[in-house]
Design a protein around this motif. Structure first.
Motif, PDB file in Angstrom:
ATOM      1  N   ASP A  79      50.832 -49.394 -37.876  1.00 17.21           N
ATOM      2  CA  ASP A  79      49.839 -50.012 -36.776  1.00 17.21           C
ATOM      3  C   ASP A  79      51.442 -50.055 -35.196  1.00 17.21           C
ATOM      4  OD1 ASP A  79      47.752 -51.576 -37.306  1.00 17.21           O
ATOM      5  OD2 ASP A  79      49.643 -52.811 -38.685  1.00 17.21           O
ATOM      6  N   ALA A  80      52.681 -49.898 -35.217  1.00 19.88           N
ATOM      7  CA  ALA A  80      53.611 -50.284 -34.646  1.00 19.88           C
ATOM      8  C   ALA A  80      54.099 -49.253 -35.389  1.00 19.88           C
ATOM      9  CB  ALA A  80      53.871 -51.864 -34.047  1.00 19.88           C
ATOM     10  N   LEU A  81      55.499 -48.639 -33.856  1.00 21.34           N
ATOM     11  CA  LEU A  81      56.700 -48.032 -34.580  1.00 21.34           C
ATOM     12  C   LEU A  81      57.666 -48.361 -33.602  1.00 21.34           C
ATOM     13  CD1 LEU A  81      54.486 -46.572 -35.870  1.00 21.34           C
ATOM     14  CD2 LEU A  81      56.544 -44.489 -35.426  1.00 21.34           C
ATOM     15  N   LEU A  82      58.675 -48.727 -34.183  1.00 16.32           N
ATOM     16  CA  LEU A  82      60.305 -49.209 -33.105  1.00 16.32           C
ATOM     17  C   LEU A  82      60.838 -48.083 -33.074  1.00 16.32           C
ATOM     18  CD1 LEU A  82      62.242 -51.917 -34.056  1.00 16.32           C
ATOM     19  CD2 LEU A  82      63.416 -50.151 -33.799  1.00 16.32           C
ATOM     20  N   LEU A  83      61.017 -47.163 -32.792  1.00 16.57           N
ATOM     21  CA  LEU A  83      62.116 -45.928 -32.434  1.00 16.57           C
ATOM     22  C   LEU A  83      63.194 -47.092 -31.547  1.00 16.57           C
ATOM     23  CD1 LEU A  83      59.711 -44.756 -29.428  1.00 16.57           C
ATOM     24  CD2 LEU A  83      59.308 -44.742 -32.148  1.00 16.57           C
ATOM     25  N   ASP A  84      64.598 -46.976 -32.718  1.00 18.52           N
ATOM     26  CA  ASP A  84      65.692 -47.147 -32.806  1.00 18.52           C
ATOM     27  C   ASP A  84      66.786 -46.232 -32.449  1.00 18.52           C
ATOM     28  OD1 ASP A  84      67.305 -49.646 -33.342  1.00 18.52           O
ATOM     29  OD2 ASP A  84      67.973 -48.229 -34.963  1.00 18.52           O
ATOM     30  N   ASN A  85      67.293 -46.525 -31.419  1.00 18.76           N
ATOM     31  CA  ASN A  85      68.796 -45.381 -30.726  1.00 18.76           C
ATOM     32  C   ASN A  85      68.348 -44.720 -30.766  1.00 18.76           C
ATOM     33  OD1 ASN A  85      71.294 -47.362 -31.196  1.00 18.76           O
ATOM     34  ND2 ASN A  85      70.344 -47.936 -33.008  1.00 18.76           N
ATOM     35  N   MET A  86      66.977 -44.464 -29.643  1.00 15.48           N
ATOM     36  CA  MET A  86      66.449 -42.338 -29.331  1.00 15.48           C
ATOM     37  C   MET A  86      66.769 -43.072 -27.886  1.00 15.48           C
ATOM     38  SD  MET A  86      63.167 -41.905 -31.342  1.00 15.48           S
ATOM     39  CE  MET A  86      63.328 -41.819 -32.828  1.00 15.48           C
ATOM     40  N   THR A  87      67.153 -41.142 -27.000  1.00 15.81           N
ATOM     41  CA  THR A  87      67.437 -41.632 -26.269  1.00 15.81           C
ATOM     42  C   THR A  87      65.986 -41.180 -25.463  1.00 15.81           C
ATOM     43  OG1 THR A  87      67.074 -38.820 -26.291  1.00 15.81           O
ATOM     44  CG2 THR A  87      69.632 -39.400 -26.442  1.00 15.81           C
ATOM     45  N   PRO A  88      66.318 -40.987 -23.634  1.00  7.86           N
ATOM     46  CA  PRO A  88      64.413 -41.373 -23.406  1.00  7.86           C
ATOM     47  C   PRO A  88      64.068 -40.544 -23.302  1.00  7.86           C
ATOM     48  CG  PRO A  88      66.122 -43.003 -21.661  1.00  7.86           C
ATOM     49  CD  PRO A  88      67.221 -42.149 -23.178  1.00  7.86           C
ATOM     50  N   VAL A  89      64.646 -38.963 -23.860  1.00 12.61           N
ATOM     51  CA  VAL A  89      63.907 -37.757 -24.057  1.00 12.61           C
ATOM     52  C   VAL A  89      63.507 -37.472 -25.209  1.00 12.61           C
ATOM     53  CG1 VAL A  89      64.465 -35.529 -24.423  1.00 12.61           C
ATOM     54  CG2 VAL A  89      65.183 -36.342 -21.956  1.00 12.61           C
ATOM     55  N   GLU A  90      64.089 -38.464 -25.749  1.00 11.32           N
ATOM     56  CA  GLU A  90      63.300 -38.671 -27.721  1.00 11.32           C
ATOM     57  C   GLU A  90      62.564 -38.766 -27.895  1.00 11.32           C
ATOM     58  OE1 GLU A  90      67.671 -37.038 -30.277  1.00 11.32           O
ATOM     59  OE2 GLU A  90      66.953 -39.614 -29.335  1.00 11.32           O
ATOM     60  N   VAL A  91      62.403 -40.610 -27.031  1.00  9.21           N
ATOM     61  CA  VAL A  91      61.277 -41.416 -26.819  1.00  9.21           C
ATOM     62  C   VAL A  91      59.928 -41.013 -25.979  1.00  9.21           C
ATOM     63  CG1 VAL A  91      60.237 -43.951 -25.640  1.00  9.21           C
ATOM     64  CG2 VAL A  91      62.582 -43.587 -26.707  1.00  9.21           C
ATOM     65  N   ALA A  92      60.218 -40.009 -24.774  1.00 10.77           N
ATOM     66  CA  ALA A  92      59.545 -39.239 -24.515  1.00 10.77           C
ATOM     67  C   ALA A  92      58.817 -38.408 -25.742  1.00 10.77           C
ATOM     68  CB  ALA A  92      59.173 -38.452 -23.215  1.00 10.77           C
ATOM     69  N   ALA A  93      58.916 -37.905 -26.612  1.00  7.52           N
ATOM     70  CA  ALA A  93      58.568 -36.470 -26.610  1.00  7.52           C
ATOM     71  C   ALA A  93      58.061 -37.575 -28.309  1.00  7.52           C
ATOM     72  CB  ALA A  93      60.008 -35.350 -27.593  1.00  7.52           C
ATOM     73  N   CYS A  94      58.565 -38.911 -28.759  1.00  7.27           N
ATOM     74  CA  CYS A  94      57.714 -39.802 -29.405  1.00  7.27           C
ATOM     75  C   CYS A  94      56.862 -39.674 -29.430  1.00  7.27           C
ATOM     76  CB  CYS A  94      58.768 -40.701 -30.263  1.00  7.27           C
ATOM     77  SG  CYS A  94      60.138 -40.228 -31.446  1.00  7.27           S
ATOM     78  N   VAL A  95      56.312 -40.353 -28.065  1.00  2.00           N
ATOM     79  CA  VAL A  95      55.221 -40.486 -27.302  1.00  2.00           C
ATOM     80  C   VAL A  95      53.948 -39.672 -27.636  1.00  2.00           C
ATOM     81  CG1 VAL A  95      53.993 -41.632 -25.258  1.00  2.00           C
ATOM     82  CG2 VAL A  95      56.103 -42.011 -26.038  1.00  2.00           C
ATOM     83  N   ALA A  96      54.381 -38.712 -27.391  1.00  2.00           N
ATOM     84  CA  ALA A  96      53.487 -37.936 -27.125  1.00  2.00           C
ATOM     85  C   ALA A  96      52.899 -37.190 -28.481  1.00  2.00           C
ATOM     86  CB  ALA A  96      54.050 -36.299 -26.330  1.00  2.00           C
ATOM     87  N   VAL A  97      54.039 -37.021 -29.783  1.00  2.00           N
ATOM     88  CA  VAL A  97      53.203 -37.047 -31.030  1.00  2.00           C
ATOM     89  C   VAL A  97      52.177 -37.922 -31.185  1.00  2.00           C
ATOM     90  CG1 VAL A  97      54.492 -37.043 -32.968  1.00  2.00           C
ATOM     91  CG2 VAL A  97      55.321 -35.444 -31.673  1.00  2.00           C
ATOM     92  N   ALA A  98      53.019 -39.413 -30.756  1.00  2.00           N
ATOM     93  CA  ALA A  98      51.879 -40.354 -31.319  1.00  2.00           C
ATOM     94  C   ALA A  98      50.625 -40.277 -30.210  1.00  2.00           C
ATOM     95  CB  ALA A  98      52.317 -41.650 -30.702  1.00  2.00           C
ATOM     96  N   ASP A  99      50.670 -40.224 -29.236  1.00  2.00           N
ATOM     97  CA  ASP A  99      49.230 -39.834 -28.118  1.00  2.00           C
ATOM     98  C   ASP A  99      48.898 -38.777 -28.878  1.00  2.00           C
ATOM     99  OD1 ASP A  99      49.718 -41.410 -26.662  1.00  2.00           O
ATOM    100  OD2 ASP A  99      50.391 -40.323 -25.255  1.00  2.00           O
TER     101      ASP A  99
END
Length: 290
Positions: free
Chosen positions: A213-233
């Motif tokens: 239901d939820a993911l904690l993105l731990d110790n990631m850079t803003p670029v890495e977070v944005a990439a994870c958001v795209a994958v989740a979308d």
């Protein structure tokens, strides 16, 4: 009595304040105040020395009430209010001895909790439009008060305790793989949110496919977070479900949180709201009449 968004149940406040007063008063009471004239009365003002956000007024009031119900506390502000340096927050009137006995306990609660609310407000402002969560990194015994202070500062509460929902951190996942962990949680606690910590993109993909239901993105850079958001979308669109909530955490400070603001993540959490907030400097200025 209606419980407001920044309130803690009265019995919790009473218990915690009572414990704090016991630290000062057992076993023999306030030896200094006992020597004061019984006829001496006081009028005092809570004055804040720096700008901030207020929390903990109920605890301060309760400290005086428990020492002597004859002491009257009147507030000019409420929890959640922004205040400016030298502003008078409230007044205290009553017999001098109990005012002095309760003073430090009242100020300890008020300064500590207002410090949390103040730092939280700064974090919320810096993180916008990301929502801000706290963590369980709280002072033992004071979690309910500190989480109320976080709310007063404009943020929201993460789990209150380990029974709120299922959350798999990295140490859990050393014994359980993500797929097995999520499946086991679904089977054992079917009505609970399942939250999975991810440190790498492959874990993000695995958690999404497992149905977390939820993911904690731990110790990631803003670029890495944005990439994870795209994958989740993309994953949500492909399976026709609501996207998993994405929480950003790990080493994020007041100075760096703004860089995560437009990554597309949902929330940012920080233990610093409760474990690293400086006390808001508040004093009790007393006038004495005998």
């Amino acid at each position: 009595m209606t419980i407001g968004p920044y309130d803690v149940p009265a019995r919790v406040v009473s218990d915690l304040v009572g414990r704090a007063l016991d630290e000062d008063l057992l076993p023999l009471g306030d030896l200094s105040a006992a020597l004061l004239p019984a006829s001496a009365t006081a009028t005092a003002e809570f004055v804040v020395r720096t700008d901030g956000v207020i929390s903990g007024t109920a605890c301060a009031t309760e400290a005086f009430r428990q020492v002597d119900p004859a002491v009257v506390v009147t507030w000019h502000v409420a929890d959640g209010d922004r205040v400016t340096a030298r502003q008078v927050l409230g007044t205290v009137t009553g017999p001098l001895a109990p005012v002095l006995t309760a003073e430090r306990t009242a100020l300890n609660f008020l300064g500590h909790l207002s410090g949390i609310a103040t730092r939280t407000r700064a974090f919320v402002d810096a993180a916008a439009p990301l929502r801000v969560w706290d963590t369980r990194k709280t002072t033992p015994g004071l979690r309910s008060l500190e989480k109320a202070a976080v709310r007063a500062g404009g943020a929201r509460n993460h789990r209150g305790n380990l029974s709120d929902w299922v959350m798999f951190k990295d140490n859990h996942l050393t014994a359980l793989g993500i797929v097995e962990a999520v499946a086991s949680a679904r089977d054992t606690w079917p009505g609970r949110t399942v939250h999975v910590e991810c440190e790498r993109m492959e874990q993000v993909v695995e958690a999404l496919e497992a149905g977390a239901d939820a993911l904690l993105l731990d110790n990631m850079t803003p670029v890495e977070v944005a990439a994870c958001v795209a994958v989740a979308d993309d994953h949500a669109a492909s399976v026709g479900t609501r996207r998993a909530l994405l929480e950003v955490s790990g080493g994020i400070t007041l100075e760096t949180v703004g860089s995560y603001a437009r990554t597309g993540a949902d929330v940012v959490s920080s233990g610093s709201l409760t474990n690293s907030s400086p006390v808001l400097d508040i004093g009790l200025d007393i006038d004495v009449a005998t």
